[in-house]
Design an enzyme around this catalytic site. Sequence first.
Site, PDB file in Angstrom:
ATOM      1  N   ASP A 262      -0.422  -6.707   8.635  1.00  0.00           N
ATOM      2  CA  ASP A 262       0.918  -6.167   9.264  1.00  0.00           C
ATOM      3  C   ASP A 262       0.518  -4.857  10.192  1.00  0.00           C
ATOM      4  O   ASP A 262      -0.317  -4.120   9.670  1.00  0.00           O
ATOM      5  CB  ASP A 262       1.783  -5.706   8.133  1.00  0.00           C
ATOM      6  CG  ASP A 262       3.034  -5.165   8.678  1.00  0.00           C
ATOM      7  OD1 ASP A 262       3.368  -4.888   9.986  1.00  0.00           O
ATOM      8  OD2 ASP A 262       4.201  -4.793   7.828  1.00  0.00           O
ATOM      9  N   SER A 263       1.026  -4.693  11.445  1.00  0.00           N
ATOM     10  CA  SER A 263       0.480  -3.718  12.160  1.00  0.00           C
ATOM     11  C   SER A 263       0.937  -2.367  11.815  1.00  0.00           C
ATOM     12  O   SER A 263       0.231  -1.031  12.416  1.00  0.00           O
ATOM     13  CB  SER A 263       1.102  -3.878  13.671  1.00  0.00           C
ATOM     14  OG  SER A 263       2.511  -3.632  13.676  1.00  0.00           O
ATOM     15  N   GLY A 264       1.754  -2.066  10.772  1.00  0.00           N
ATOM     16  CA  GLY A 264       2.179  -0.821  10.500  1.00  0.00           C
ATOM     17  C   GLY A 264       3.440  -0.527  10.714  1.00  0.00           C
ATOM     18  O   GLY A 264       4.181   0.656  10.712  1.00  0.00           O
ATOM     19  N   GLY A 265       4.186  -1.353  11.688  1.00  0.00           N
ATOM     20  CA  GLY A 265       5.442  -0.841  12.067  1.00  0.00           C
ATOM     21  C   GLY A 265       6.724  -0.800  11.205  1.00  0.00           C
ATOM     22  O   GLY A 265       7.373   0.365  11.072  1.00  0.00           O
ATOM     23  N   TYR A 266       6.601  -1.592   9.808  1.00  0.00           N
ATOM     24  CA  TYR A 266       7.243  -1.500   8.952  1.00  0.00           C
ATOM     25  C   TYR A 266       7.306   0.018   8.347  1.00  0.00           C
ATOM     26  O   TYR A 266       8.160   0.374   7.714  1.00  0.00           O
ATOM     27  CB  TYR A 266       7.426  -2.664   8.166  1.00  0.00           C
ATOM     28  CG  TYR A 266       8.219  -2.665   6.833  1.00  0.00           C
ATOM     29  CD1 TYR A 266       9.572  -2.995   7.005  1.00  0.00           C
ATOM     30  CD2 TYR A 266       7.983  -2.087   5.613  1.00  0.00           C
ATOM     31  CE1 TYR A 266      10.473  -2.770   5.890  1.00  0.00           C
ATOM     32  CE2 TYR A 266       8.873  -1.841   4.593  1.00  0.00           C
ATOM     33  CZ  TYR A 266      10.131  -2.139   4.834  1.00  0.00           C
ATOM     34  OH  TYR A 266      11.130  -2.307   3.696  1.00  0.00           O
TER      35      TYR A 266
ATOM     36  N   ASP B 133       5.307  -2.889  16.703  1.00  0.00           N
ATOM     37  CA  ASP B 133       6.682  -3.007  17.033  1.00  0.00           C
ATOM     38  C   ASP B 133       7.527  -2.101  16.396  1.00  0.00           C
ATOM     39  O   ASP B 133       6.901  -1.387  15.499  1.00  0.00           O
ATOM     40  CB  ASP B 133       7.175  -4.600  16.743  1.00  0.00           C
ATOM     41  CG  ASP B 133       6.958  -4.576  15.016  1.00  0.00           C
ATOM     42  OD1 ASP B 133       6.194  -4.137  14.472  1.00  0.00           O
ATOM     43  OD2 ASP B 133       8.066  -5.303  14.497  1.00  0.00           O
TER      44      ASP B 133
ATOM     45  N   GLN C  18      12.155  -9.184  17.611  1.00  0.00           N
ATOM     46  CA  GLN C  18      13.369  -8.191  16.934  1.00  0.00           C
ATOM     47  C   GLN C  18      14.796  -8.567  17.418  1.00  0.00           C
ATOM     48  O   GLN C  18      14.963  -9.517  17.989  1.00  0.00           O
ATOM     49  CB  GLN C  18      12.693  -6.844  17.390  1.00  0.00           C
ATOM     50  CG  GLN C  18      11.554  -6.398  16.562  1.00  0.00           C
ATOM     51  CD  GLN C  18      11.697  -6.043  15.115  1.00  0.00           C
ATOM     52  OE1 GLN C  18      12.977  -6.308  14.729  1.00  0.00           O
ATOM     53  NE2 GLN C  18      10.606  -5.816  14.325  1.00  0.00           N
TER      54      GLN C  18
ATOM     55  N   GLY D  36      12.238  -7.341  11.369  1.00  0.00           N
ATOM     56  CA  GLY D  36      13.267  -6.666  11.324  1.00  0.00           C
ATOM     57  C   GLY D  36      14.357  -7.218  10.411  1.00  0.00           C
ATOM     58  O   GLY D  36      15.658  -6.880  10.227  1.00  0.00           O
TER      59      GLY D  36
ATOM     60  N   ASP E 199       5.860 -13.294   3.193  1.00  0.00           N
ATOM     61  CA  ASP E 199       5.174 -12.254   2.403  1.00  0.00           C
ATOM     62  C   ASP E 199       6.165 -11.418   1.927  1.00  0.00           C
ATOM     63  O   ASP E 199       7.106 -11.302   2.427  1.00  0.00           O
ATOM     64  CB  ASP E 199       4.003 -11.556   3.138  1.00  0.00           C
ATOM     65  CG  ASP E 199       4.864 -10.307   3.868  1.00  0.00           C
ATOM     66  OD1 ASP E 199       4.709  -9.149   3.452  1.00  0.00           O
ATOM     67  OD2 ASP E 199       5.493 -10.538   4.948  1.00  0.00           O
TER      68      ASP E 199
ATOM     69  N   HIS F  93       1.383 -14.314 -13.170  1.00  0.00           N
ATOM     70  CA  HIS F  93       2.455 -15.469 -13.486  1.00  0.00           C
ATOM     71  C   HIS F  93       3.499 -15.560 -11.975  1.00  0.00           C
ATOM     72  O   HIS F  93       3.748 -16.770 -11.559  1.00  0.00           O
ATOM     73  CB  HIS F  93       3.621 -15.110 -14.636  1.00  0.00           C
ATOM     74  CG  HIS F  93       4.688 -16.180 -14.514  1.00  0.00           C
ATOM     75  ND1 HIS F  93       4.947 -17.406 -14.703  1.00  0.00           N
ATOM     76  CD2 HIS F  93       5.933 -15.705 -13.884  1.00  0.00           C
ATOM     77  CE1 HIS F  93       6.081 -17.766 -14.625  1.00  0.00           C
ATOM     78  NE2 HIS F  93       6.888 -16.731 -13.913  1.00  0.00           N
TER      79      HIS F  93
END
Length: 376
Positions: free
Chosen positions: A92-96, A146, A194, A221, A271, A340
């Site tokens: 993930d690019s780090g946008g979140y 993003d 987005q 998003g 994910d 589990h």
Amino acid sequence: MDFTLLKTDVGSKARAGTLTLDHGSIETPIFMPVGTVGTVKSVHQRELREDIKPDIILGNTYHLYLRPGIEILEQAGGLHKFMGWEGNILTDSGGYQVYSLSNNRKIKEEGVHFKSHIDGSKHFFTPENVMEIQRSIGADIIMAFDECTPYPCEYGYAKNSMHMTHRWLERCIEHLKKVPFKYDYAQTFFPIVQGSTYTDLRKQSAEYIAGVNADGNAIGGLSVGEPAEEMYAMAEVVCDILPQDKPRYLMGVGTPINILENIALGVDMFDCVMPTRNARNGMLFTSEGTINIKNKKWENDFSPLDPSGMTFVDSDYSKAYLRHLFAANEYLGKQIATIHNLGFYLWLVRTARERILSGDFSDWKNKMVNQMNKRL
């Protein structure tokens, strides 16, 4: 990268395919365990490789950039070698993460100024340097930089943010042309749709992203607090526009039911931290429903943890023993629960694939949704 679409379900838009990268093949639909800082929490790589067997795991650019840092990763030969994982990795690019730092970041056209959640140090992410960072990390699939909009989000903000995400995407693409691969394998690039929960914006963004003609596409998003019905509506709008012959990745989703419903809409990749995070709090997902292993009702239940489970912990340990470990605050309990849950998530998407290929996915999906709504 090569993506082969094998079959689409008759009663839904669910798809079964094969995505081939330099570190192996990925059978879709697939769930990617989250290994944020170069580790899937509580799980050894041997357990991932030999028992859970994910075709791909996820790392995060923001966290890996802060620690161990790009210099260490390059000296190690990339994230695969650093963490001892020979399978595929997506970053993930780090946008979140930037989105989640709402009190410690400032978003501008040039990029994002933010303070580290670790020590408060100041940093600056741009589309260009995020591409360079992901080259250094060396994931097989890397994501465009993003902005992830919050929920709820005003229409004007969502529209402006979407257009900025598109402009950032063009900068990512142009910069990647100048930055060669750092290791002896290729990287595949996914842009991100987005538009918040506004149908017209989602359509516009999906059309723009489809026009980029990347190897695969992501939907961002969502899973940021919106009702599930809105998530499904937006995913359906986007999947109807994104190319049929390319994989679709819905970022950060979700519950087992969310995953099944979105598979039915045409999503291929998922994910989420939920299986590992909830495991550490004593919540187990099963094909019969959800178990809170901390409840007293399991105190003298010596039956296997999950008779239908696919991992060694499901038969090696009893519900009573796992409850005891949580009551005693023994970390082994969290490890068992994590293995589990990850095993269950991988079983879920693999069984979904089998049902798509055999032609009875929709009936099976509806039955599973009803069962998994139960609290055991």
